[in-house]
Each structure stands twice: as C-alpha cells, then as structure tokens.
Write a protein that holds these residues in place. Structure first.
Motif, PDB file in Angstrom:
ATOM      1  N   PHE A  18       0.840  -1.193   0.000  1.00 38.74           N
ATOM      2  CA  PHE A  18       0.000   0.000   0.000  1.00 38.74           C
ATOM      3  C   PHE A  18       0.879   1.249   0.000  1.00 38.74           C
ATOM      4  O   PHE A  18       1.912   1.279   0.650  1.00 38.74           O
ATOM      5  CB  PHE A  18      -0.901   0.039   1.252  1.00 38.74           C
ATOM      6  CG  PHE A  18      -2.070  -0.886   1.194  1.00 38.74           C
ATOM      7  CD1 PHE A  18      -3.202  -0.555   0.465  1.00 38.74           C
ATOM      8  CD2 PHE A  18      -2.053  -2.082   1.884  1.00 38.74           C
ATOM      9  CE1 PHE A  18      -4.293  -1.408   0.426  1.00 38.74           C
ATOM     10  CE2 PHE A  18      -3.137  -2.944   1.842  1.00 38.74           C
ATOM     11  CZ  PHE A  18      -4.258  -2.606   1.109  1.00 38.74           C
ATOM     12  N   ALA A  19       0.444   2.273  -0.699  1.00 40.41           N
ATOM     13  CA  ALA A  19       1.149   3.549  -0.701  1.00 40.41           C
ATOM     14  C   ALA A  19       0.999   4.215   0.670  1.00 40.41           C
ATOM     15  O   ALA A  19      -0.003   4.005   1.357  1.00 40.41           O
ATOM     16  CB  ALA A  19       0.561   4.463  -1.775  1.00 40.41           C
ATOM     17  N   ARG A  24      -2.292   6.394   5.452  1.00 38.14           N
ATOM     18  CA  ARG A  24      -2.857   7.549   6.165  1.00 38.14           C
ATOM     19  C   ARG A  24      -4.376   7.582   6.015  1.00 38.14           C
ATOM     20  O   ARG A  24      -5.100   7.867   6.969  1.00 38.14           O
ATOM     21  CB  ARG A  24      -2.223   8.846   5.660  1.00 38.14           C
ATOM     22  CG  ARG A  24      -0.752   8.987   6.051  1.00 38.14           C
ATOM     23  CD  ARG A  24      -0.188  10.360   5.709  1.00 38.14           C
ATOM     24  NE  ARG A  24      -0.179  10.628   4.287  1.00 38.14           N
ATOM     25  CZ  ARG A  24       0.800  10.304   3.454  1.00 38.14           C
ATOM     26  NH1 ARG A  24       1.874   9.681   3.905  1.00 38.14           N
ATOM     27  NH2 ARG A  24       0.720  10.601   2.182  1.00 38.14           N
ATOM     28  N   TYR A  25      -4.860   7.265   4.820  1.00 39.61           N
ATOM     29  CA  TYR A  25      -6.299   7.227   4.582  1.00 39.61           C
ATOM     30  C   TYR A  25      -6.963   6.170   5.471  1.00 39.61           C
ATOM     31  O   TYR A  25      -7.976   6.442   6.130  1.00 39.61           O
ATOM     32  CB  TYR A  25      -6.584   6.938   3.102  1.00 39.61           C
ATOM     33  CG  TYR A  25      -8.040   6.720   2.798  1.00 39.61           C
ATOM     34  CD1 TYR A  25      -8.935   7.782   2.802  1.00 39.61           C
ATOM     35  CD2 TYR A  25      -8.526   5.440   2.527  1.00 39.61           C
ATOM     36  CE1 TYR A  25     -10.283   7.582   2.527  1.00 39.61           C
ATOM     37  CE2 TYR A  25      -9.872   5.237   2.261  1.00 39.61           C
ATOM     38  CZ  TYR A  25     -10.739   6.314   2.264  1.00 39.61           C
ATOM     39  OH  TYR A  25     -12.070   6.104   1.998  1.00 39.61           O
ATOM     40  N   VAL A  48      -0.289  -4.689  12.083  1.00 38.27           N
ATOM     41  CA  VAL A  48      -1.021  -3.929  11.071  1.00 38.27           C
ATOM     42  C   VAL A  48      -0.902  -4.594   9.697  1.00 38.27           C
ATOM     43  O   VAL A  48      -1.781  -4.454   8.857  1.00 38.27           O
ATOM     44  CB  VAL A  48      -0.552  -2.447  11.015  1.00 38.27           C
ATOM     45  CG1 VAL A  48       0.782  -2.306  10.300  1.00 38.27           C
ATOM     46  CG2 VAL A  48      -1.601  -1.576  10.345  1.00 38.27           C
ATOM     47  N   LEU A  49       0.169  -5.350   9.483  1.00 35.83           N
ATOM     48  CA  LEU A  49       0.350  -6.026   8.198  1.00 35.83           C
ATOM     49  C   LEU A  49      -0.777  -7.024   7.944  1.00 35.83           C
ATOM     50  O   LEU A  49      -1.246  -7.160   6.814  1.00 35.83           O
ATOM     51  CB  LEU A  49       1.715  -6.716   8.134  1.00 35.83           C
ATOM     52  CG  LEU A  49       2.909  -5.762   8.165  1.00 35.83           C
ATOM     53  CD1 LEU A  49       4.205  -6.546   8.306  1.00 35.83           C
ATOM     54  CD2 LEU A  49       2.933  -4.863   6.937  1.00 35.83           C
ATOM     55  N   ARG A  50      -1.241  -7.693   8.992  1.00 40.35           N
ATOM     56  CA  ARG A  50      -2.361  -8.621   8.834  1.00 40.35           C
ATOM     57  C   ARG A  50      -3.638  -7.862   8.498  1.00 40.35           C
ATOM     58  O   ARG A  50      -4.430  -8.287   7.665  1.00 40.35           O
ATOM     59  CB  ARG A  50      -2.586  -9.434  10.101  1.00 40.35           C
ATOM     60  CG  ARG A  50      -1.588 -10.519  10.297  1.00 40.35           C
ATOM     61  CD  ARG A  50      -1.950 -11.319  11.521  1.00 40.35           C
ATOM     62  NE  ARG A  50      -0.931 -12.309  11.776  1.00 40.35           N
ATOM     63  CZ  ARG A  50      -1.193 -13.574  11.993  1.00 40.35           C
ATOM     64  NH1 ARG A  50      -2.437 -13.993  11.994  1.00 40.35           N
ATOM     65  NH2 ARG A  50      -0.229 -14.407  12.227  1.00 40.35           N
ATOM     66  N   ARG A  51      -3.861  -6.756   9.170  1.00 42.91           N
ATOM     67  CA  ARG A  51      -5.065  -5.959   8.897  1.00 42.91           C
ATOM     68  C   ARG A  51      -5.051  -5.456   7.456  1.00 42.91           C
ATOM     69  O   ARG A  51      -6.078  -5.474   6.773  1.00 42.91           O
ATOM     70  CB  ARG A  51      -5.176  -4.797   9.870  1.00 42.91           C
ATOM     71  CG  ARG A  51      -5.512  -5.247  11.294  1.00 42.91           C
ATOM     72  CD  ARG A  51      -5.613  -4.080  12.246  1.00 42.91           C
ATOM     73  NE  ARG A  51      -6.863  -3.361  12.103  1.00 42.91           N
ATOM     74  CZ  ARG A  51      -7.978  -3.644  12.771  1.00 42.91           C
ATOM     75  NH1 ARG A  51      -8.015  -4.651  13.611  1.00 42.91           N
ATOM     76  NH2 ARG A  51      -9.064  -2.923  12.585  1.00 42.91           N
ATOM     77  N   LEU A  52      -3.892  -5.013   7.001  1.00 41.61           N
ATOM     78  CA  LEU A  52      -3.789  -4.513   5.629  1.00 41.61           C
ATOM     79  C   LEU A  52      -3.982  -5.637   4.614  1.00 41.61           C
ATOM     80  O   LEU A  52      -4.614  -5.429   3.573  1.00 41.61           O
ATOM     81  CB  LEU A  52      -2.453  -3.801   5.426  1.00 41.61           C
ATOM     82  CG  LEU A  52      -2.336  -2.478   6.182  1.00 41.61           C
ATOM     83  CD1 LEU A  52      -0.894  -1.990   6.195  1.00 41.61           C
ATOM     84  CD2 LEU A  52      -3.271  -1.427   5.605  1.00 41.61           C
ATOM     85  N   ALA A  53      -3.466  -6.815   4.913  1.00 39.51           N
ATOM     86  CA  ALA A  53      -3.686  -7.958   4.023  1.00 39.51           C
ATOM     87  C   ALA A  53      -5.179  -8.293   3.975  1.00 39.51           C
ATOM     88  O   ALA A  53      -5.721  -8.613   2.910  1.00 39.51           O
ATOM     89  CB  ALA A  53      -2.873  -9.161   4.498  1.00 39.51           C
TER      90      ALA A  53
END
Length: 155
Positions: A18-19, A24-25, A48-53
């Motif tokens: 992710f950018a 931030r968004y 947070v990597l799990r949440r982003l995945a």
C-alpha cells in the motif's frame, strides 16, 4: 512496546504494497492505528500487516469500505488475531465469492455475443436492449447490463 515490534510508514508501505497515502487514509477511516513518536512520525505495530492484508483481500472479494470497517471492528485490538478470529469474520465471504463466480460465468457465457453494454451494435445480442433502454436506464453510464457484482462505481 518493543521497538522491534513497530514499523515506520515506509516499512509498512514496502511490506504491505500500500502507498503511504493509503495508510494515512486507512488510519483516518479507523481501519488501522498508528502511534506517534515525539517528533510526530507514525509508527505501526507489526500486526497492522495482517489488517492490511485483510483489507486487500476483502476489497478484492468486493466488500465495500464500510463492510471492511464492520468486519475489522470484530477483531481484537489488544492482541494479534488468531486463525479462529479470521475464520469468524471471513465466513460470509463464501457467499460473496459464489455471487462473483456466477456473475463471471454469466459474462463468460455471453462474451461472444454481448458484454452487457447495451450498444445495439450487434445483430444478435445475448442481452436485449429494445428501443435503447440502456440510454435512459438507471445503470447508465458504462456496461449497463453487466451483472451488478461486476460493476464498479467510478467517481
């Protein structure tokens, strides 16, 4: 918090794909959390990597941002989610995936005769558009007769 358990914005961006602007968004939207250093720089817990995945997978399945937010609200904030946590919140994805597969199969089966655009340019179309209904219908613009599951809203 151990400093080996926190990541900078650039580390999270590199590892998640992710950018930084997306991070931030998602933070503004309450989907992820970041702490701040004394200098105001963001620091993320490694989890947070799990949440982003999850966010990436959920959006690829077709969940809206609101649906993703609702699903993530069911995750624990004080520990890394377990396999059971992920299983519980992703259980309804099967229905969504089944709907998407059915929509893709319908498109595939009509692709040689019609892709749902309502253009009237083919002599024989799998989806009828008499009197150019697509021009004034609620699904205009775009592929007016494409299965709803496959239509993305663009703004």
């Amino acid at each position: 918090m151990d400093t080996t358990d926190v990541l900078t914005v650039s580390e999270v961006a590199r590892r998640s794909g992710f950018a930084p602007s997306a991070l931030r968004y998602y933070e503004r939207e309450g989907l992820v959390e970041a702490s701040r250093t004394a200098g105001g720089q963001r620091r993320y817990q490694r989890s947070v990597l799990r949440r982003l995945a999850f966010i990436r997978a959920a959006s690829n399945v077709g969940l809206s941002l609101e649906e993703i937010r609702s699903e993530l609200a069911g995750l624990p904030s004080n520990r890394t989610p377990t396999k059971a946590d992920w299983h519980r919140i992703s259980a309804h994805w099967r229905t969504r995936l089944d709907e998407r597969v059915a929509a893709l199969e319908a498109l595939r089966d009509k692709l040689d005769s019609c892709i749902g655009c309502g253009c009237l340019s083919l002599k024989q179309c799998g989806i009828s558009n008499p009197a150019d209904r697509a021009a004034t219908g609620p699904d205009v613009p775009g592929a007016a007769y494409l299965p709803p599951m496959l239509r993305r809203q663009h703004g």
